[in-house]
Write an enzyme that holds these catalytic residues in place. Sequence first.
Site, PDB file in Angstrom:
ATOM      1  N   ASP A 256       1.299   5.385   1.280  1.00 46.07           N
ATOM      2  CA  ASP A 256       0.971   6.467   1.960  1.00 46.07           C
ATOM      3  C   ASP A 256       1.206   7.777   2.046  1.00 46.07           C
ATOM      4  OD1 ASP A 256      -0.774   4.609   4.000  1.00 46.07           O
ATOM      5  OD2 ASP A 256       1.546   4.598   5.333  1.00 46.07           O
TER       6      ASP A 256
ATOM      7  N   ASP B 276       1.094  -1.086   0.151  1.00 50.80           N
ATOM      8  CA  ASP B 276       0.013  -0.186  -0.252  1.00 50.80           C
ATOM      9  C   ASP B 276       0.895   1.638   0.180  1.00 50.80           C
ATOM     10  OD1 ASP B 276       1.084   0.048   2.783  1.00 50.80           O
ATOM     11  OD2 ASP B 276      -1.041  -0.830   3.699  1.00 50.80           O
TER      12      ASP B 276
ATOM     13  N   ASP C 199       8.502   5.733  14.149  1.00 57.29           N
ATOM     14  CA  ASP C 199       8.772   4.459  15.015  1.00 57.29           C
ATOM     15  C   ASP C 199       9.854   4.173  14.773  1.00 57.29           C
ATOM     16  OD1 ASP C 199       8.320   3.002  12.752  1.00 57.29           O
ATOM     17  OD2 ASP C 199       6.768   1.796  13.482  1.00 57.29           O
TER      18      ASP C 199
END
Length: 521
Positions: free
Chosen positions: A79, A77, A156
């Site tokens: 983003d 996917d 992260d």
Amino acid sequence: MFKKILQLFGIRKAVTADEILRYPKPKQYSRDEHMLRNSMIDPDAIKVVQRIQQMGCRAYIVGGSVRDLLLGRKPKDYDVVTDAHPQELKRMFANSRIIGRRFRIVHVVFRGNKIIEVSTARSLPSNRAEAKTTDDLYLKRDNQFGTFKEDAARRDFTLNALIYDIKQEMIVDYTGGFEDIQERVVRVIGNPDVSFPEDPVRMYRAVKFAALLDLEFDPATQKAIQKYKHLLKKASASRLHEEYNKIFRSGRAAQIFAYLNSTELLSTLMPAVARGENLSPDMSVDDFMSTGLGKRLSIADRMIQEHEDVNLNIYYALLAAGSLEKIVLANLRDHEKTLERKLREPLQTIQKDIQLTKREYETLMQIFMTQNNFRRNVTERKGWVKEFQLRKIFQESFIVYKIFARAEDDEAALQKALFWEIGLRQKLPESIRRNTTERTELIDQDFTADTGHSFQQPKPRDKGESEERSENAETKRTRSHRGRRRRGGRNRNGRGGSAASPEQSSSAVEKNSDSGEHNVN
């Protein structure tokens, strides 16, 4: 001196992005310094970025898609991060929807239900400045808009914080992620003593990336995982289940669970599973793969890669099998309800560990209650067999049974699995059974399910016989046609009797049909 005074009054200075980032002034890698090109990116993701830029806002492709492309992998996917707010994005894209409660993001939907996720850049969490203990760092609110630099600082891992600018085909790096990808290292952004207490699921994700992408841990990251692994018990069930689902859909669950075992996260998250399989953190990846759990997960992974239907319930059953299958095998003759009572307590322990929902618990109970049905000696289609095959749980239960049989290399169980998979067919004719006994292969034999008789091709007719049959058929058609004309003529002229009403004609047809005749009155 000023800092000491602030600390004395319990006031901490707000942490800034510059203090966290490796490169507060970002490194920029031109197209000559990397292999990433716009042509490698999904055209719909490019369209979304271009549309936002045309409306006067800034937008970039970020995160896992940039990481995967640099590693030579196909992204699942894409983003996009932007400085436009969700309501502005909603007005830009008619084919979009706003989702999320804690932090609202926009899904732009394309044909085939493909989704490009667009989020507004976020700021650093405020709790970092307010926290006095490790527990205070736990992230509860993360919904403030911010700058692109702050958005990179709050992510992260360094390999997930790269920004790709499609206008110049340039990579912007605040965190050193580009270098870490070249060195194949998983590294926390900033201080892991802050990052992991803030969001314990990050430890789980670190292990997942290391296993999936064949990366090594940065020493500080690995040390912090051991230090804060107990905080995973505080993580929300929904977040953990989301990660479980991603792992199971990856087709690499066995590899990831081997890493979870070696980092002791498996025994922390699922102690009952680790005990049931007799797992030790000292096991190598190869040693884990030779365990019952490793074999079962490897088989399921291959099924996923071959696009077979292995859902989340089946994977949960494979995790629980080490504890529950022993009980099932020890009670082969027990009725389902009796077996249910024996399974209840150990399954409840696993439910608590994995944080299963009530529905998931009930599904697993049904799967293990019905396992012994496949082990029964069945030679013909009896009533209970038909009922069992029609039950909702049959398919999931059978897949678990088949995987367990293959993992244990149980030949007898595999033969029964094959029997159930093919299905119980009606008894074959004596001639076919005799040929089967003599090990003669039957090629292209077709049997009708209702009669059990073999289908025979009609014998070819010779030319004389065909002509004779054709002449007889033509004579019969001519006579029938003349008879209908004579009867129809009298009725039309009114001299040979009255014409039959539709009701009478219908009853006449039914009556003649019952007697085997097909003339129409």
